[in-house]
Enzyme design. Sequence first.
Site, PDB file in Angstrom:
ATOM      1  N   TYR A  49       0.822  -1.235   0.000  1.00  0.00           N
ATOM      2  CA  TYR A  49       0.000   0.000   0.000  1.00  0.00           C
ATOM      3  C   TYR A  49       0.855   1.285   0.000  1.00  0.00           C
ATOM      4  O   TYR A  49       2.050   1.239   0.186  1.00  0.00           O
ATOM      5  CB  TYR A  49      -1.093  -0.033   1.061  1.00  0.00           C
ATOM      6  N   GLU A  50       0.144   2.374  -0.281  1.00  0.00           N
ATOM      7  CA  GLU A  50       0.775   3.697  -0.454  1.00  0.00           C
ATOM      8  C   GLU A  50       1.926   3.654  -1.457  1.00  0.00           C
ATOM      9  O   GLU A  50       2.961   4.300  -1.288  1.00  0.00           O
ATOM     10  CB  GLU A  50       1.174   4.263   0.912  1.00  0.00           C
ATOM     11  N   GLY A  51       1.673   2.883  -2.534  1.00  0.00           N
ATOM     12  CA  GLY A  51       2.665   2.728  -3.594  1.00  0.00           C
ATOM     13  C   GLY A  51       3.417   1.430  -3.410  1.00  0.00           C
ATOM     14  O   GLY A  51       4.133   1.272  -2.417  1.00  0.00           O
TER      15      GLY A  51
END
Length: 377
Positions: A360-362
């Site tokens: 997550y978050e990239g």
Amino acid sequence: MDFNFTPDQLALKKMAQDVAAKEITPYALEMDHKGEIKPDLIKKLDEAGLINLVVPEEYDGPGLDALSIALIYEELGKACAGVATTIAANALASYPVILMGNEEQKKHFFEVINSGKLAAFALTEPGAGSDAGAVATTANKDGDHYLLNGTKCFITNGGMADIYVIFANTRKSAGIRGLTAFMVDRNTPGFSVGKEEDKMGIRASNTCELILDNVRVPETNRLGREGEGFKIAMKTLDAARPLVGAVSVGIAQAAFETAVKYSKERVQFGKPIASFQLVQAMIADMAMSIESARLLVYRACWLKDAGLPFAKEAAMAKCYASDAAMQVTTNAVQILGGYGYIKEYPAEKYMRDAKIMQIYEGTNQIQRLVIANQILY
Ligand code: COS
């Protein structure tokens, strides 16, 4: 970089440790098994001042520096990454408002968070994950309002938040240059929460689909100008990535301590397994990974706090620390052997929780792209 923390930073770390020991760690396995946060925990975290960590002082928040927040997140991640993720989602949703919000918008958004409520950052869609610019949700102008239509997915705090930052396209043909950010209150007609995901890890956190069906959002809720959404999202992710790194360090530290303790207690061939060099090598490697990850996280935060460029270091911190967490937690399970694999012990939870940190978050593939782009161009 100064390796000495200020008395305030040390006090915050201790406070987070105490809250975690009393309110989070004892319930972490239960929350994980049930797949939800303990009902009264948000209130307790709010009373401890942990819900609104990034809210600036001029809006009645603590206005903490990134390094202090990282120290706190490390402790929360150690106790339960699902709870840390719930709190981190408030910060993620706050950054676009800190970056682009006007006076009125900041007042409204931070009032909600300061009152102990949750927020959510809604960028991801079924067809727009790594390719954040492919957002299909539309925002069409209707007088002094916009009509938002589309579906968001995998939204942390999606089902529990009171306020959302939602990214939609105001000019579809413009691709990423059409992306625009909006603040949306939960009670806006047409807004609804879809299915809640049943996840592998960070199970105490809430992850939901959001459905936008002609959601009428006043123009005054637009953050920045039309088309500025992509850059707002990228800058937000830059700020949030070291903190994913901090939670990852916390998970890894917890798994490490579990493995070290077990290795001293578990006797095989007449000796504690800690006396065997193959186990010692694993412990030494785990310690080195955690320490390197922690230093990368602290350095990215330090650069941010010093007002220096930090996007590359933020991506490095997130990528390295989450890879380290995956490796360390996997080795912790290995050291605990059969006991590592069963749900009665925390080791397998750490391993499941660590996995999402790489996604997550990239994803960590995207982090490597960001790092390479910073080096090459
Ligand atoms: N800060 C400010 N601006 C940025 C930026 C940053 N960190 N990163 C990119 N931009 C700007 C660029 O400067 C460029 O602007 P101009 O066209 O005016 O020069 C624009 O944004 C487009 O940049 P770029 O061409 O690099 O974008 P790409 O489409 O190639 O995408 C990646 C770049 C892949 C890095 C981006 O889409 C990304 O980070 N994706 C991952 C998204 C993500 O993390 N999703 C997780 C869900 S959200 S919790």
